[in-house]
Enzyme design. Structure first.
Site, PDB file in Angstrom:
ATOM      1  N   GLU A 330      49.277  41.878  -0.288  1.00  0.00           N
ATOM      2  CA  GLU A 330      48.685  41.362   0.941  1.00  0.00           C
ATOM      3  C   GLU A 330      49.308  40.022   1.316  1.00  0.00           C
ATOM      4  OE1 GLU A 330      44.113  42.981   0.703  1.00  0.00           O
ATOM      5  OE2 GLU A 330      44.600  41.177  -0.435  1.00  0.00           O
ATOM      6  N   CYS A 331      49.809  39.912   2.520  1.00  0.00           N
ATOM      7  CA  CYS A 331      50.302  38.658   3.096  1.00  0.00           C
ATOM      8  C   CYS A 331      51.295  37.949   2.174  1.00  0.00           C
ATOM      9  CB  CYS A 331      49.140  37.753   3.488  1.00  0.00           C
ATOM     10  SG  CYS A 331      49.591  36.525   4.749  1.00  0.00           S
ATOM     11  N   GLY A 332      50.858  36.956   1.404  1.00  0.00           N
ATOM     12  CA  GLY A 332      51.772  36.268   0.506  1.00  0.00           C
ATOM     13  C   GLY A 332      52.423  37.204  -0.488  1.00  0.00           C
ATOM     14  N   GLY A 429      51.630  44.447   3.410  1.00  0.00           N
ATOM     15  CA  GLY A 429      51.548  43.999   4.792  1.00  0.00           C
ATOM     16  C   GLY A 429      50.864  42.652   4.891  1.00  0.00           C
TER      17      GLY A 429
END
EC number: 6.3.5.11
Length: 460
Positions: A330-332, A429
């Protein structure tokens, strides 16, 4: 279970609620109370401060991502052995998912949990006008239980007395104290908001100073008195005790990767997952016996040079995913798995290299807001045609010159878009998920880990 809880709500952002909330928590703890922290909304960073000062894991309560029964259960479960719960609001009291309703707002949380509200008002350069602000908040949603006020940014004790007299006469609720403008006690900010306490090191002196400041100008015992609230009844518990572990999921967790909802962990455990943490920053590898991998968000760009130098760690992560570990990034975590992170000074740091393309940091916000999410065909997390909720908040953009399969379709305030990256067992993502929005995601992930585990054993 404690029946004392209090929502700390602001008239707007920048009141500042977080500094006051931390100070209240510290002062209550110094007075001998066991304090449980909560944060309204999806923010990961403020709860790290709550956790550090209270020495109890702070919880997010989000009335848009979660069903109302789940919000109530989270509050009830976490508060069981606390003397008082402090619930920090988000933005202004009535600000939430959209400007036309109270959905997702601090006000809605206060109603869902039947909690009294302490309103923090910026009183700079005003006296009687502060009463008009408070009365407006009272009348805008009369069913919200605003029980008291804290005056912030007052110029002097004399100024405070003027504000207090006006509010108490016109609004008929007590003003329990004040804070002066004090830039020395302002928590530093950065592009994702408040710096995570995990990066700041030893925070005890700061907490002690802030707690003493609150104690000096706010009536802590009055605050405790106002926090009395009805018991929250839970009829059909959603969270269950951890089941016997059937799979092991490795969780990347350190200063670079620390954006996780505690309920996500608890739901994974309840579904049969044992969680084993490792730190990429410290050079720790993915555990050899892991059956799944979870790389959450955080600040990989702030540690890009260190992460780039962790060659063995990157090889370990790459090998684990390539051998079939069902992975959510997720993200990072998504950024970490790309070819590289390009910082704002145009320096490129090489990352894991499993996702073709680079992430480029920028000074302007790239995306912000809630997301309704459906999975693309083949996304193992979304088997069974399910939907989930999450949010985005990032200052980077992903660029790729190669064709790839997006992981999700997401819907936000600006409409639909494809998001993320998917390749077999890898789902990645920018979207942060709260598994409480769709517990079926957790079941799907654990089942995928079981299948991958069996496949590897059969291949031996």
């Amino acid at each position: 279970m404690s029946n004392r809880r209090l929502v700390i709500a602001g008239t707007g952002s920048g009141v500042p609620k977080t500094t006051l909330t931390i100070g209240l928590m510290a002062a209550l703890k110094q007075a001998g109370y066991r304090v449980q922290g909560f944060k309204c909304g999806p923010d990961y960073i403020d709860p790290t401060y709550h956790t550090a000062v209270t020495e109890r894991t702070s919880r997010n309560i989000d009335s848009w991502m979660l069903e109302h029964d789940m919000v109530r259960e989270i509050v009830a479960r976490a508060s069981q052995d606390a003397d008082i719960s402090i619930m920090e609001g988000v933005m202004g009291f009535f600000d939430g998912k959209n400007p036309l309703t109270n959905e997702g707002s601090t006000a809605e949380i206060s109603l869902i949990t039947n909690s009294p509200v302490l309103l923090v008002v910026n009183c700079a350069s005003m006296a009687r006008s502060a009463a008009a602000i408070v009365k407006g908040f009272q009348q805008f949603l009369p069913e919200a239980n605003i029980v008291g006020v804290i005056a912030n940014r007052v110029g002097s004790e004399g100024h405070y007395k003027l504000v207090k007299a006006a509010i108490e006469q016109e609004c008929h609720i007590p003003v329990v104290g004040y804070l002066k403008t004090n830039d020395e006690l302002t928590i530093p900010e950065r592009h994702l908001g408040l710096i995570p306490s995990i990066e700041r090191g030893e925070l005890t002196p700061f907490f002690e100073q802030l707690g003493q400041l609150v104690h000096d100008t706010i009536d802590i015992e009055k605050v405790y008195e106002l926090a009395l609230a009805p018991k929250i009844e839970i009829n059909d518990p959603i969270f269950t005790k951890p089941s016997v572990p059937q799979v092991k999921i490795a969780v990347a967790r350190d200063a670079a990767f620390n954006f996780y909802y505690e309920e996500n962990f608890e739901l994974l455990k309840a579904c049969g997952a044992e969680l084993v943490e490792f730190s990429p920053l410290k050079g720790e590898m993915v555990p050899q016996d892991a059956d799944g991998l979870y790389i959450g968000g955080g600040f990989p760009e702030e540690f890009a040079e260190t992460l780039a130098q962790q060659i063995d760690v990157k090889n370990s992560v790459r090998a684990a995913i390539q051998k079939g570990l069902p992975t959510l990034a997720e993200c990072g975590g998504f950024m970490f798995l790309t070819d590289g992170i390009v910082t704002t000074d145009d320096t490129c740091y090489e990352m894991v290299g499993l996702i073709p393309g680079q992430v480029r940091m920028q000074t302007k916000l790239a995306a912000l807001g809630y997301r309704e999410v459906t999975g693309k065909p083949g996304n193992f997390l979304f088997k069974g045609d399910i939907q989930a909720k999450g949010h985005e908040f990032h200052y980077s953009t992903f660029y790729s010159e190669k064709e790839f399969s997006p992981a999700y379709d997401t819907k936000g305030m600006r409409g639909m878009k494809e998001e993320g990256y998917m390749n077999n067992n890898l789902i990645a993502g920018y979207t942060h998920f709260h598994f409480g929005s769709s517990t079926k995601m957790v079941e799907n992930w654990v089942e995928q880990c079981k299948a991958a585990k069996k496949e590897r054993r059969d291949a031996v």
